[in-house]
Design a protein around this motif. Structure first.
Motif, PDB file in Angstrom:
ATOM      1  N   THR A 272       0.838  -1.211   0.000  1.00  0.00           N
ATOM      2  CA  THR A 272       0.000   0.000   0.000  1.00  0.00           C
ATOM      3  C   THR A 272       0.864   1.249   0.000  1.00  0.00           C
ATOM      4  OG1 THR A 272      -1.729  -1.184   1.220  1.00  0.00           O
ATOM      5  CG2 THR A 272      -1.832   1.216   1.225  1.00  0.00           C
ATOM      6  N   ALA A 273       1.904   1.249   0.850  1.00  0.00           N
ATOM      7  CA  ALA A 273       2.803   2.402   0.898  1.00  0.00           C
ATOM      8  C   ALA A 273       3.496   2.607  -0.438  1.00  0.00           C
ATOM      9  CB  ALA A 273       3.833   2.203   2.009  1.00  0.00           C
ATOM     10  N   SER A 274       3.887   1.512  -1.072  1.00  0.00           N
ATOM     11  CA  SER A 274       4.586   1.603  -2.359  1.00  0.00           C
ATOM     12  C   SER A 274       3.657   2.094  -3.461  1.00  0.00           C
ATOM     13  CB  SER A 274       5.164   0.234  -2.720  1.00  0.00           C
ATOM     14  OG  SER A 274       5.758   0.264  -3.998  1.00  0.00           O
ATOM     15  N   GLN A 275       2.457   1.530  -3.528  1.00  0.00           N
ATOM     16  CA  GLN A 275       1.519   1.901  -4.580  1.00  0.00           C
ATOM     17  C   GLN A 275       1.065   3.351  -4.473  1.00  0.00           C
ATOM     18  OE1 GLN A 275      -1.617  -0.965  -4.243  1.00  0.00           O
ATOM     19  NE2 GLN A 275      -0.289  -2.709  -4.796  1.00  0.00           N
ATOM     20  N   ASN A 276       0.992   3.862  -3.236  1.00  0.00           N
ATOM     21  CA  ASN A 276       0.524   5.234  -3.028  1.00  0.00           C
ATOM     22  C   ASN A 276       1.672   6.229  -2.887  1.00  0.00           C
ATOM     23  OD1 ASN A 276      -2.647   5.210  -2.517  1.00  0.00           O
ATOM     24  ND2 ASN A 276      -1.778   3.343  -1.624  1.00  0.00           N
ATOM     25  N   HIS A 277       2.901   5.735  -3.114  1.00  0.00           N
ATOM     26  CA  HIS A 277       4.090   6.587  -3.113  1.00  0.00           C
ATOM     27  C   HIS A 277       4.266   7.352  -1.797  1.00  0.00           C
ATOM     28  CE1 HIS A 277       4.283   5.646  -7.373  1.00  0.00           C
ATOM     29  NE2 HIS A 277       3.053   6.124  -7.528  1.00  0.00           N
ATOM     30  N   PHE A 278       3.981   6.666  -0.684  1.00  0.00           N
ATOM     31  CA  PHE A 278       4.228   7.296   0.609  1.00  0.00           C
ATOM     32  C   PHE A 278       5.728   7.392   0.827  1.00  0.00           C
ATOM     33  CE2 PHE A 278       0.016   5.546   2.477  1.00  0.00           C
ATOM     34  CZ  PHE A 278      -0.686   6.530   1.794  1.00  0.00           C
ATOM     35  N   SER A 279       6.195   8.546   1.267  1.00  0.00           N
ATOM     36  CA  SER A 279       7.623   8.715   1.478  1.00  0.00           C
ATOM     37  C   SER A 279       7.861   9.670   2.637  1.00  0.00           C
ATOM     38  CB  SER A 279       8.300   9.250   0.211  1.00  0.00           C
ATOM     39  OG  SER A 279       7.774  10.535  -0.105  1.00  0.00           O
ATOM     40  N   VAL A 280       9.134   9.762   3.041  1.00  0.00           N
ATOM     41  CA  VAL A 280       9.535  10.633   4.143  1.00  0.00           C
ATOM     42  C   VAL A 280      10.722  11.457   3.669  1.00  0.00           C
ATOM     43  CG1 VAL A 280      10.426  10.724   6.499  1.00  0.00           C
ATOM     44  CG2 VAL A 280       8.730   8.988   5.877  1.00  0.00           C
ATOM     45  N   SER A 281      10.683  12.758   3.883  1.00  0.00           N
ATOM     46  CA  SER A 281      11.772  13.625   3.439  1.00  0.00           C
ATOM     47  C   SER A 281      13.010  13.410   4.292  1.00  0.00           C
ATOM     48  CB  SER A 281      11.345  15.091   3.518  1.00  0.00           C
ATOM     49  OG  SER A 281      11.197  15.479   4.878  1.00  0.00           O
ATOM     50  N   ASP A 282      14.152  13.843   3.770  1.00  0.00           N
ATOM     51  CA  ASP A 282      15.407  13.728   4.517  1.00  0.00           C
ATOM     52  C   ASP A 282      15.338  14.498   5.830  1.00  0.00           C
ATOM     53  OD1 ASP A 282      16.384  12.199   2.479  1.00  0.00           O
ATOM     54  OD2 ASP A 282      17.555  13.804   1.544  1.00  0.00           O
ATOM     55  N   ALA A 283      14.728  15.674   5.794  1.00  0.00           N
ATOM     56  CA  ALA A 283      14.649  16.501   7.006  1.00  0.00           C
ATOM     57  C   ALA A 283      13.834  15.810   8.091  1.00  0.00           C
ATOM     58  CB  ALA A 283      14.047  17.866   6.675  1.00  0.00           C
ATOM     59  N   VAL A 284      12.700  15.228   7.701  1.00  0.00           N
ATOM     60  CA  VAL A 284      11.849  14.527   8.672  1.00  0.00           C
ATOM     61  C   VAL A 284      12.570  13.303   9.217  1.00  0.00           C
ATOM     62  CG1 VAL A 284       9.708  13.211   8.936  1.00  0.00           C
ATOM     63  CG2 VAL A 284       9.696  15.372   7.676  1.00  0.00           C
ATOM     64  N   LEU A 285      13.284  12.588   8.348  1.00  0.00           N
ATOM     65  CA  LEU A 285      14.021  11.407   8.784  1.00  0.00           C
ATOM     66  C   LEU A 285      15.105  11.790   9.792  1.00  0.00           C
ATOM     67  CD1 LEU A 285      14.717   8.387   8.536  1.00  0.00           C
ATOM     68  CD2 LEU A 285      16.226   8.991   6.634  1.00  0.00           C
ATOM     69  N   ARG A 286      15.882  12.851   9.470  1.00  0.00           N
ATOM     70  CA  ARG A 286      16.944  13.282  10.382  1.00  0.00           C
ATOM     71  C   ARG A 286      16.372  13.674  11.740  1.00  0.00           C
ATOM     72  NH1 ARG A 286      19.075  15.792   5.679  1.00  0.00           N
ATOM     73  NH2 ARG A 286      18.091  17.774   6.269  1.00  0.00           N
TER      74      ARG A 286
END
Length: 656
Positions: free
Chosen positions: A101-115
């Motif tokens: 589901t995450a892949s199909q809907n292109h859910f992602s996290v920015s570098d800033a949020v990850l850091r």
């Protein structure tokens, strides 16, 4: 690096549980971006699959996590059943659906949020700030690179975005919370007449024929599982201490002189005090005022020290000691700050100090009693010296015996006797050890492991697992040395294997007698309670009849010690139907309730604060589950033939 791990073991365990288990606990670092498809797909999910390799890896990780969390009490066989295997496979399928589901809907996290997310992990911080050095140490300890870890965290956060908003936005309407609060706080005023089964047991008669008849009709209820009688050698402190040679007086004196400081009793003083508090962050003016008050009290006390306790009760601002006349008890030298000790240990018995600036404010101390430092002579300390020397010798001997025991049981794999003879140990025996538990002595006999002083050791999952391993059970060899703790080791072997069977009547007759007595006593208690209930009739009086206990006011959050069955029965009666009698069967017998009235619940600030939060969390979890089920319904999930073999435990672990 290894020094860091050794000195921060508890921290590392926490890090592994908090960081690694959620992220990598089931599918591993690489599992976020891809599942390794092979010839042994278990479940097809859209265009991907949960494979045998995924399942094997998840199962190994699951076992490892549980063993680390329960080093002595976890039995791997508890996961070796269809229900546990299905639960694990379902978890992997759920995970696969979320990944898709995450892949199909292109859910992602920015570098800033990850850091920001990584920097906010407390286990990667030093003094509240993210530490790159700590971060690298943790990564090395788990065998991951920063790229792998960050990819895993990014994917984890992306997956969280599938269901996370569902839980975050869940809320329960206020009327629902209000109604539930009312149900939890509604009260019933009642009294109870309990008819305890134990009161009727003495009048129960059970004949030999009754026992025989029950045995003939209920043999399968008595069936005992496969069990072993075990021989074992127990190496512990007591075994190491046994037979130690006597220690000469010269050696004891030498030890005493080398450790003389160990036999010194520090000076101590029994104190009372009066405190004039100085608030945290007080101004100079406030401190000056407090000091003036303390000096005034000091003059009053010095004028008549016999009034110290009286003045402390009236004027000391230490709420914990004022009511006791300022009594602080005995203070041992070396336990207080140096400034305070300098003041109090300068006092003689009965003397009062001046004003002392210390923790919390200004203190005035009275030395109720003083005991100077005392050093025990050799003769006074001899018993303690000898005990310490023998314990040290025992520790050395334990280490030596442990080394020899390991070699002896390996070199003489078919018997414990050579090891016992060489080390001066006694072979112990115990009966009734099953794969999953120790059988009760009433089923096994007086030599039952469950009745042994070593019962907790023999019930250790590692010991039972060793006894039923192929090496011990099938090959009839000694187990290896099982380290229960740093000072307790055991070696086991099987003396006798008893297959699952129904024991003879003679061995279980007393067990059956006790069971029949309990059943008939329970029935008698119920009969007596029901007869009493019938005698009260339908019209309840204004007061409880004779024989009922004290009046109680109970609610769902304050049961007043009542059994759940009794509480549920009382609260189920509508308030409009009261007063009335109610009968309830309980595990202990039977209870007749006289429920007098219903009282509306009173507002509970603590419940009002916590209930909406707890309800929102529960509702959020329910909605998450519903959304996940909907996603699974949309996904093309297909259970492959190999999955049935896995669930049945018939598939081989192809990944070792």
């Amino acid at each position: 690096m290894f020094e860091f791990i050794r000195t921060h073991q508890r921290l590392m365990q926490l890090i592994l549980l908090v960081l690694i288990v959620p992220s990598f606990g089931l599918i591993g670092i690489s599992g976020y971006t891809t599942y390794v498809s092979g010839n042994h797909d278990l479940v097809k999910v859209d265009g991907s699959a949960v494979t045998m390799q995924d399942f094997d890896q998840a199962r190994r990780n699951q076992l490892q996590q549980l063993q680390q969390a329960n080093p002595s009490g976890f039995d791997p066989s508890s996961l070796d059943n269809p229900a546990a295997r299905k639960a694990l496979l379902d978890t992997l399928v759920d995970r696969r659906v979320l990944v898709e589901t995450a892949s199909q809907n292109h859910f992602s996290v920015s570098d800033a949020v990850l850091r920001q997310a990584i920097a906010s992990i407390p286990q990667l911080q030093v003094n509240g700030q993210f530490s790159a050095e700590r971060y690298n140490e943790v990564l090395k300890s788990i065998g991951a690179t920063s790229k792998e870890f960050e990819q895993g965290r990014r994917a984890e956060m992306a997956i969280d975005r599938v269901l996370g908003p569902v839980a975050m936005t869940a809320s329960v309407p206020k009327p629902v919370a209000t109604s539930l609060e009312q149900a939890l706080t509604d009260e019933r005023v009642l009294s109870v007449h309990a008819y305890a089964a134990t009161d009727y047991a003495k009048d129960v008669k059970v004949s030999d024929q009754d026992i025989k008849d029950w045995y003939e009709h209920n043999k399968q209820k008595l069936k005992l599982p496969e069990q072993v009688s075990a021989q074992y050698l127990l190496l512990n402190e007591a075994a190491a201490m046994q037979g130690l040679p006597a220690v000469s007086t010269d050696d004891l004196k030498k030890y005493y002189e080398q450790n003389k400081k160990r036999f010194v009793t520090p000076a101590r003083v029994r104190l009372s005090h009066i405190l004039v508090e100085v608030p945290v962050g007080a101004t100079e003016a406030q401190r000056h005022t407090a000091l003036g008050q303390a000096e005034k009290i000091s003059k009053e006390v010095h004028a008549d020290t016999s009034r110290f306790a009286e003045i402390a009760r009236k004027q000391s601002q230490d709420a914990g000691t004022a009511s006791k006349g300022g009594d602080l008890g005995w203070i041992t030298k070396g336990s207080w700050p140096a400034k305070l000790e300098q003041a109090v240990f300068a006092l003689k018995k009965g003397e009062v100090s001046g004003v002392v600036d210390g923790p919390g404010g200004y203190h005035i101390f009275l030395a109720e009693d003083v005991q100077p430092q005392q050093t025990e002579t050799f003769e006074q300390a001899r018993a303690k010296v000898e005990s310490e020397v023998r314990r040290q010798l025992g520790a050395d001997r334990f280490a030596d015996m442990a080394t020899k025991l390991t070699s002896l049981v390996y070199d003489n794999a078919s018997s414990l006797q050579p090891a016992a003879d060489a080390l001066g140990m006694k072979i112990r025996t115990a009966d009734g050890i099953a794969r999953d538990r120790l059988l009760p002595a009433v089923e096994v006999g007086p030599a039952a492991a469950s009745a042994s002083p070593d019962a907790s050791l023999l019930d250790d999952a590692r010991v039972r697992r060793a006894l039923f391993s192929s090496q011990v059970l099938t090959d009839k060899q000694n187990s290896g040395v099982i380290e229960i703790s740093s000072d307790t080791m055991v070696v086991v072997r099987i003396a006798k294997l008893t297959p699952a069977q129904v024991p003879e009547l003679g061995k279980v007759s007393e067990l059956i007698r006790h069971r029949l007595v309990a059943e008939r006593a329970q029935a008698a208690a119920e009969q007596a309670g029901q007869a009493a209930l019938a005698s009260y009739g339908k019209q309840a009086p204004a007061q409880a009849p004779t024989g009922f206990g004290a009046t109680l006011t109970v609610s769902r959050i304050d049961a007043q010690g009542l059994d759940k069955q009794v509480l549920d029965a009382a609260l189920a009666v509508p308030g409009k139907d009261l007063p009335q009698f109610k009968g309830v069967k309980t595990p202990q017998g039977y209870s007749v309730l006289y429920i007098q009235k219903a009282v509306p619940g009173k507002p509970n600030p603590s419940l009002q604060a916590s209930l909406p939060v707890e309800l929102a969390q529960a509702w959020g979890q329910a909605e998450e589950h519903a959304v996940l089920e909907a996603l699974k319904a949309q996904a093309k999930i297909k259970l492959m033939p190999q999955a049935q073999k896995v669930l049945a435990g018939e598939a081989d672990d192809q990944n070792g």
